[in-house]
Design an enzyme around this catalytic site. Structure first.
Site, PDB file in Angstrom:
ATOM      1  N   MET A  30       4.870   3.775  -2.989  1.00  0.00           N
ATOM      2  CA  MET A  30       4.116   2.650  -2.419  1.00  0.00           C
ATOM      3  C   MET A  30       2.714   3.119  -2.049  1.00  0.00           C
ATOM      4  O   MET A  30       2.045   2.512  -1.205  1.00  0.00           O
ATOM      5  CB  MET A  30       4.862   2.093  -1.194  1.00  0.00           C
ATOM      6  N   GLY A  31       2.252   4.200  -2.681  1.00  0.00           N
ATOM      7  CA  GLY A  31       0.903   4.688  -2.434  1.00  0.00           C
ATOM      8  C   GLY A  31       0.800   5.456  -1.132  1.00  0.00           C
ATOM      9  O   GLY A  31       1.804   5.920  -0.598  1.00  0.00           O
ATOM     10  N   ALA A  32      -0.452   5.587  -0.622  1.00  0.00           N
ATOM     11  CA  ALA A  32      -0.747   6.449   0.527  1.00  0.00           C
ATOM     12  C   ALA A  32      -0.132   7.828   0.252  1.00  0.00           C
ATOM     13  O   ALA A  32       0.617   8.377   1.061  1.00  0.00           O
ATOM     14  CB  ALA A  32      -0.229   5.847   1.836  1.00  0.00           C
ATOM     15  N   HIS A  37       4.769  13.260  -2.076  1.00  0.00           N
ATOM     16  CA  HIS A  37       4.686  12.605  -3.383  1.00  0.00           C
ATOM     17  C   HIS A  37       4.195  13.616  -4.436  1.00  0.00           C
ATOM     18  O   HIS A  37       4.676  13.614  -5.572  1.00  0.00           O
ATOM     19  CB  HIS A  37       3.685  11.445  -3.345  1.00  0.00           C
ATOM     20  N   LEU A 190       6.897  14.807   5.951  1.00  0.00           N
ATOM     21  CA  LEU A 190       5.737  14.045   5.472  1.00  0.00           C
ATOM     22  C   LEU A 190       6.144  12.602   5.194  1.00  0.00           C
ATOM     23  O   LEU A 190       7.213  12.340   4.645  1.00  0.00           O
ATOM     24  CB  LEU A 190       5.184  14.670   4.193  1.00  0.00           C
ATOM     25  N   ARG A 193       3.731   6.850   6.696  1.00  0.00           N
ATOM     26  CA  ARG A 193       3.613   6.249   8.022  1.00  0.00           C
ATOM     27  C   ARG A 193       3.000   7.217   9.045  1.00  0.00           C
ATOM     28  O   ARG A 193       2.543   6.777  10.096  1.00  0.00           O
ATOM     29  CB  ARG A 193       4.978   5.804   8.538  1.00  0.00           C
TER      30      ARG A 193
HETATM   31  O1  PAF Z   1      10.419   5.031  -1.300  1.00  0.00           O
HETATM   32  C1  PAF Z   1       9.508   4.203  -1.528  1.00  0.00           C
HETATM   33  O2  PAF Z   1       8.317   4.498  -1.409  1.00  0.00           O
HETATM   34  C2  PAF Z   1       9.887   2.802  -1.986  1.00  0.00           C
HETATM   35  O3  PAF Z   1      11.025   2.353  -1.342  1.00  0.00           O
HETATM   36  C3  PAF Z   1      10.028   2.684  -3.510  1.00  0.00           C
HETATM   37  C4  PAF Z   1      11.168   3.523  -4.046  1.00  0.00           C
HETATM   38  C5  PAF Z   1       8.730   3.111  -4.172  1.00  0.00           C
HETATM   39  C6  PAF Z   1      10.311   1.228  -3.887  1.00  0.00           C
HETATM   40  O4  PAF Z   1       9.274   0.384  -3.462  1.00  0.00           O
END
Ligand code: PAF
Length: 290
Positions: A30-32, A37, A190, A193
């Site tokens: 979901m970015g950020a 990530h 991490l 939020r």
């Molecule tokens: O874990 C997340 O960031 C979200 O729940 C996901 C898997 C990208 C689905 O929107």
């Protein structure tokens, strides 16, 4: 790196890659984006020819409108972080896929996914509809991308268990790759939020991972129930923190356990509210790994 916004462009690009026999990895986000990530993206780049990183704040998984509104959106920085990772994997391809809500949901998604008890306990109980929304968007991303492998972080431990059930149910021909939690040097898990925490709240939040780590030692000489209560009491004793739930569960079924010997795979999953305008933080710890 290509940045695509349209499903048709993504499909056209991936069709060409498939014709060239290239393997595809998907990292749904979901970015950020942060180092957590980055570890998923690096693993996907190492294991696949082409990696798609989706960046999409999915409205259907938020049961709280405020939470959706304040979720950080930082596409420009996200792309910079991805470019930097790609510099290490010069022979690989990376696509950032950042669609609009209308592109992902041209019409309302009325599909219902139900995987009890996995999606009913813990997050499922406190965030009704959350996992249905996650399954809606992740299944759409799987259909758009048709990846060979999809990468998810173990910080969202329950999410991975639910997605595994969905993959089995919907017979998606892909491998789910679960990647370990990435922590700050001081232990804080991490999370996108964390950006919402003030410097003081950030310090307070550290007590969550510290209590979880300390509980691994405490568990050696205490029952499961004592350990569970100790974690809750230790965190609640810190001003500014409030435990929403702490469950010690079987790592596969996510059913709560009563005794350490009830499973070979034992994980503690916690959600804590931190700060005056509370930020909801989640974390987990393994007591026994299989
Ligand atoms: O874990 C997340 O960031 C979200 O729940 C996901 C898997 C990208 C689905 O929107």
């Amino acid at each position: 790196m290509k940045v695509l916004h349209k499903v048709s462009d993504l499909k056209a690009e991936l069709k060409a890659q498939r014709l060239a026999n290239k393997s595809v990895g998907l990292v749904p986000t979901m970015g950020a984006l942060h180092a957590g990530h980055a570890s998923l993206v690096s693993r996907s780049l190492a294991e696949n020819d082409v990696t798609v990183v989706s960046i999409f704040v999915n409205p259907t998984q938020f049961n709280d409108k405020n939470d959706l509104a304040k979720y950080p959106r930082t596409l420009e920085n996200d792309c910079l972080l991805l470019e930097n990772i790609l510099n290490i994997f010069v022979d690989k391809e990376l696509i950032a896929f950042a669609p609009t809500v209308e592109e992902v949901y041209p019409e309302p998604d009325t599909r219902q996914f139900s995987y009890p008890p996995t999606d009913e306990v813990m997050e499922g109980g406190f965030r009704p509809g959350h996992f249905n929304g996650v399954c809606q968007v992740v299944s759409k991303l799987f259909m758009m991308t048709e990846p060979d492998r999809a990468y998810f972080g173990e910080k969202d431990f329950q999410q991975i268990a639910v997605i595994r059930r969905m993959v089995e149910d919907q017979k998606f021909p892909l491998q789910i790759c679960a990647c370990p939690i990435v922590r700050e040097e001081d232990g804080l898990a991490l999370s996108s939020r964390n950006a919402l925490l003030s410097p003081d709240e950030r310090k307070i939040a550290l007590n969550i991972s510290q209590a979880l780590f300390a509980s691994q030692h405490y568990a050696k000489s205490h029952t499961l129930k004592e350990t569970k209560q100790w974690v809750i009491d230790t965190i609640n004793a810190v001003e500014g923190l409030e435990v929403q739930y702490y469950e010690i569960v079987d790592g596969n079924s996510l059913q709560s356990l009563n005794e350490w010997d009830d499973s070979d795979y034992v994980v503690g999953c916690i959600t804590v509210f931190c700060g005056a305008i509370p930020v909801r933080l989640i974390d987990n710890i393994k007591y026994k790994s299989c």
